[in-house]
Design a protein around this motif. Structure first.
Motif, PDB file in Angstrom:
ATOM      1  N   GLU A 203       7.908 -23.444  64.761  1.00  0.00           N
ATOM      2  CA  GLU A 203       7.270 -23.532  66.070  1.00  0.00           C
ATOM      3  C   GLU A 203       8.289 -23.706  67.190  1.00  0.00           C
ATOM      4  O   GLU A 203       8.002 -23.410  68.348  1.00  0.00           O
ATOM      5  N   ARG A 204       9.468 -24.202  66.866  1.00  0.00           N
ATOM      6  CA  ARG A 204      10.519 -24.366  67.869  1.00  0.00           C
ATOM      7  C   ARG A 204      11.193 -23.041  68.229  1.00  0.00           C
ATOM      8  O   ARG A 204      12.063 -23.011  69.089  1.00  0.00           O
ATOM      9  N   GLY A 205      10.841 -21.988  67.546  1.00  0.00           N
ATOM     10  CA  GLY A 205      11.444 -20.692  67.851  1.00  0.00           C
ATOM     11  C   GLY A 205      12.672 -20.393  67.028  1.00  0.00           C
ATOM     12  O   GLY A 205      13.473 -19.524  67.385  1.00  0.00           O
ATOM     13  N   LEU A 206      12.839 -21.082  65.909  1.00  0.00           N
ATOM     14  CA  LEU A 206      14.017 -20.890  65.072  1.00  0.00           C
ATOM     15  C   LEU A 206      14.059 -19.514  64.434  1.00  0.00           C
ATOM     16  O   LEU A 206      15.137 -18.977  64.161  1.00  0.00           O
ATOM     17  N   LEU A 207      12.889 -18.906  64.220  1.00  0.00           N
ATOM     18  CA  LEU A 207      12.836 -17.615  63.535  1.00  0.00           C
ATOM     19  C   LEU A 207      13.648 -16.548  64.258  1.00  0.00           C
ATOM     20  O   LEU A 207      14.349 -15.758  63.628  1.00  0.00           O
ATOM     21  N   LYS A 208      13.566 -16.514  65.579  1.00  0.00           N
ATOM     22  CA  LYS A 208      14.276 -15.463  66.316  1.00  0.00           C
ATOM     23  C   LYS A 208      15.794 -15.590  66.165  1.00  0.00           C
ATOM     24  O   LYS A 208      16.516 -14.597  66.200  1.00  0.00           O
ATOM     25  N   PHE A 209      16.282 -16.809  65.971  1.00  0.00           N
ATOM     26  CA  PHE A 209      17.716 -16.993  65.742  1.00  0.00           C
ATOM     27  C   PHE A 209      18.088 -16.582  64.318  1.00  0.00           C
ATOM     28  O   PHE A 209      19.167 -16.010  64.095  1.00  0.00           O
ATOM     29  N   LEU A 210      17.209 -16.864  63.353  1.00  0.00           N
ATOM     30  CA  LEU A 210      17.459 -16.409  61.987  1.00  0.00           C
ATOM     31  C   LEU A 210      17.536 -14.886  61.932  1.00  0.00           C
ATOM     32  O   LEU A 210      18.452 -14.309  61.339  1.00  0.00           O
ATOM     33  N   PRO A 232      10.703 -25.144  53.368  1.00  0.00           N
ATOM     34  CA  PRO A 232      10.423 -24.194  52.272  1.00  0.00           C
ATOM     35  C   PRO A 232      10.163 -22.779  52.776  1.00  0.00           C
ATOM     36  O   PRO A 232      10.631 -21.805  52.176  1.00  0.00           O
ATOM     37  N   ARG A 233       9.429 -22.661  53.883  1.00  0.00           N
ATOM     38  CA  ARG A 233       9.140 -21.338  54.458  1.00  0.00           C
ATOM     39  C   ARG A 233      10.418 -20.680  54.957  1.00  0.00           C
ATOM     40  O   ARG A 233      10.612 -19.464  54.797  1.00  0.00           O
ATOM     41  N   ILE A 234      11.316 -21.463  55.544  1.00  0.00           N
ATOM     42  CA  ILE A 234      12.588 -20.922  56.028  1.00  0.00           C
ATOM     43  C   ILE A 234      13.431 -20.416  54.867  1.00  0.00           C
ATOM     44  O   ILE A 234      14.063 -19.349  54.952  1.00  0.00           O
ATOM     45  N   LYS A 235      13.432 -21.154  53.770  1.00  0.00           N
ATOM     46  CA  LYS A 235      14.169 -20.703  52.581  1.00  0.00           C
ATOM     47  C   LYS A 235      13.622 -19.365  52.079  1.00  0.00           C
ATOM     48  O   LYS A 235      14.384 -18.471  51.680  1.00  0.00           O
ATOM     49  N   GLU A 236      12.298 -19.206  52.109  1.00  0.00           N
ATOM     50  CA  GLU A 236      11.681 -17.942  51.702  1.00  0.00           C
ATOM     51  C   GLU A 236      12.092 -16.807  52.632  1.00  0.00           C
ATOM     52  O   GLU A 236      12.393 -15.693  52.186  1.00  0.00           O
ATOM     53  N   VAL A 239      15.495 -15.309  52.055  1.00  0.00           N
ATOM     54  CA  VAL A 239      15.521 -14.384  50.913  1.00  0.00           C
ATOM     55  C   VAL A 239      14.839 -13.069  51.263  1.00  0.00           C
ATOM     56  O   VAL A 239      15.389 -11.983  51.044  1.00  0.00           O
ATOM     57  N   THR A 240      13.624 -13.146  51.818  1.00  0.00           N
ATOM     58  CA  THR A 240      12.861 -11.924  52.102  1.00  0.00           C
ATOM     59  C   THR A 240      13.542 -11.050  53.154  1.00  0.00           C
ATOM     60  O   THR A 240      13.406  -9.825  53.125  1.00  0.00           O
ATOM     61  N   LEU A 243      19.081 -12.455  54.014  1.00  0.00           N
ATOM     62  CA  LEU A 243      20.096 -13.168  54.796  1.00  0.00           C
ATOM     63  C   LEU A 243      20.872 -14.202  53.974  1.00  0.00           C
ATOM     64  O   LEU A 243      21.523 -15.083  54.535  1.00  0.00           O
ATOM     65  N   GLN A 244      20.843 -14.078  52.649  1.00  0.00           N
ATOM     66  CA  GLN A 244      21.470 -15.093  51.805  1.00  0.00           C
ATOM     67  C   GLN A 244      22.968 -15.233  52.062  1.00  0.00           C
ATOM     68  O   GLN A 244      23.514 -16.332  51.925  1.00  0.00           O
ATOM     69  N   GLU A 245      23.641 -14.143  52.420  1.00  0.00           N
ATOM     70  CA  GLU A 245      25.079 -14.202  52.667  1.00  0.00           C
ATOM     71  C   GLU A 245      25.414 -14.784  54.036  1.00  0.00           C
ATOM     72  O   GLU A 245      26.522 -15.264  54.261  1.00  0.00           O
ATOM     73  N   SER A 246      24.446 -14.752  54.951  1.00  0.00           N
ATOM     74  CA  SER A 246      24.709 -15.181  56.323  1.00  0.00           C
ATOM     75  C   SER A 246      24.176 -16.572  56.643  1.00  0.00           C
ATOM     76  O   SER A 246      24.753 -17.276  57.471  1.00  0.00           O
ATOM     77  N   VAL A 247      23.079 -16.968  56.026  1.00  0.00           N
ATOM     78  CA  VAL A 247      22.402 -18.222  56.379  1.00  0.00           C
ATOM     79  C   VAL A 247      22.512 -19.207  55.223  1.00  0.00           C
ATOM     80  O   VAL A 247      22.151 -18.891  54.081  1.00  0.00           O
TER      81      VAL A 247
END
Length: 387
Positions: A203-210, A232-236, A239-240, A243-247
């Motif tokens: 909700e803080r808007g972290l997704l757009k930075f990911l 847990p959702r961020i970890k998913e 993967v989906t 971004l495993q090599e970057s995050v």
């Protein structure tokens, strides 16, 4: 005899820097006890005591009520000169305790819970909003986390005086020597490292930075420090989205460990949504923690963040175009690359900002305010009445 000050906070003291700083400042001259939830980790601070409440495994919906009753009973037994309540959870229970003990009452509004124009509050928010509305006219002193929030509270609640502003500035880490750290990174760590630390909330808007890391080359790495319901959702998503090599997810760490880790990064992320006055007029620790550790900053463009980052040229702010959400990660990626290209320039601007925005100035405001209460005299009178 030092006057007794009780500080209730309905969370774990281990991770609450604002409460720790306030207790340390007041604890230099007074007998301070922080009443908080037990984190099950040992915590000690030489400048104040702690009284910890064991959260029962059951009755989760009653935890707030049980904690409040526990604190009020402890207050009656302790006979403090001051109740210094932290955050809106403790606004009303703190006031009740102060009335029952005849104490000076200080309320520190960590958050801004007054509604925006036309905003419909949920039941929980509305409950705590009305409790705060009752308390603010009856407190001996109100404290806010920045100038914008203090003005909004004074106007909305029609207060005769503005709340005291004590900003969320942590003490500067003693180990910060940016030039040495930059030299080490240049020789041994060619990656450009970004960090986001705090609540892992989408909700803080972290997704757009990911998602921005889909548009950045491999030397750019993101490290996530903190916990939260969305972890847990961020970890998913990592993967989906491939971004495993970057995050890289580090998880929750204590304040002392965080201070030791931050100087190893290059750029700090601050992200807030645009819904609610508390987010629009945000007062994050992160801005000061990042800059003290020698990091440039990239952030969403809420007014307080935009003011500091652009005035001192600390990095970049990203305006969120709600009509073109898919373009936002690309915009963020371009801003990150621009900061990386000019990183030494931003680093040279950090010193002036850190020098002009320091905890010593904020601490003196608290100490001066408490000196006005004449607490030593008040404490002696209370001991004589109950002795």
């Amino acid at each position: 005899m030092s006057a007794k000050v009780l500080m209730p906070v309905f969370n774990e003291i281990d991770y609450d820097g604002r409460v720790q700083r306030a207790a340390e400042a007041i604890g230099q001259n007074f007998d301070v006890t922080v009443c908080s939830v037990d984190s099950n980790h040992p915590y000690h601070n030489a400048l104040f005591k702690t009284r910890l409440w064991k959260r029962p495994a059951r009755l989760k919906k009653l935890h707030f009520v049980l904690f409040s009753l526990w604190f009020i009973i402890y207050s009656i037994k302790s006979k403090p000169a001051v109740i210094y309540a932290h955050d809106y959870f403790m606004a009303f229970p703190g006031w009740i305790a102060s009335k029952l003990t005849g104490s000076v009452y200080v309320y520190d509004a960590h958050e801004l819970i007054i509604p925006d124009q036309g905003e419909e509050l949920g039941k929980r928010q509305r409950f705590f909003f009305y409790l705060e509305k009752w308390v603010v006219h009856r407190a001996d002193k109100i404290i806010a986390a920045n100038e914008e929030r203090a003005r909004l509270m004074q106007d909305f609640y029609q207060l005769t005086t503005s709340p005291l502003v004590v900003r969320n500035i942590p003490p500067a880490a003693k180990h910060f020597i940016k030039e040495e750290q930059a030299a080490v990174r240049e020789d041994t760590e060619p990656d450009f490292k970004l960090v986001y630390q705090g609540d892992m909330s989408l909700e803080r808007g972290l997704l757009k930075f990911l998602l921005a890391f889909k548009y950045l080359p491999s030397p750019y790495k993101l490290f996530l420090i903190g916990g939260g319901t969305d972890l847990p959702r961020i970890k998913e998503l990592v993967v989906t989205e491939g971004l495993q090599e970057s995050v890289h997810i580090i998880g929750k760490v204590t304040r002392d460990k965080l201070q030791a880790m931050l100087p190893s990064f290059d750029l700090g992320i601050i992200s807030y949504p645009y819904k609610g006055l508390n987010n629009i007029y945000c007062a994050p620790n992160k801005l000061y923690e990042y800059t003290q550790a020698g990091l440039a900053v990239i952030a969403t463009d809420q007014p307080p963040l935009k003011h500091y980052i652009e005035t001192y040229r600390l990095g970049a702010v990203v305006a969120v175009d709600e009509d073109r959400p898919n373009a936002i990660p690309i915009k963020i990626a371009e801003s990150i690359k621009e900061i990386a290209k000019n990183l030494p320039l931003y680093q040279t601007n950090l010193g002036r900002f850190v020098e002009e925005h320091n905890w010593d100035n904020e601490k003196e405001k608290l100490i001066s305010e408490f000196a006005k209460f004449n607490l030593s005299h008040r404490n002696i009178e209370k001991e004589q009445r109950t002795g």
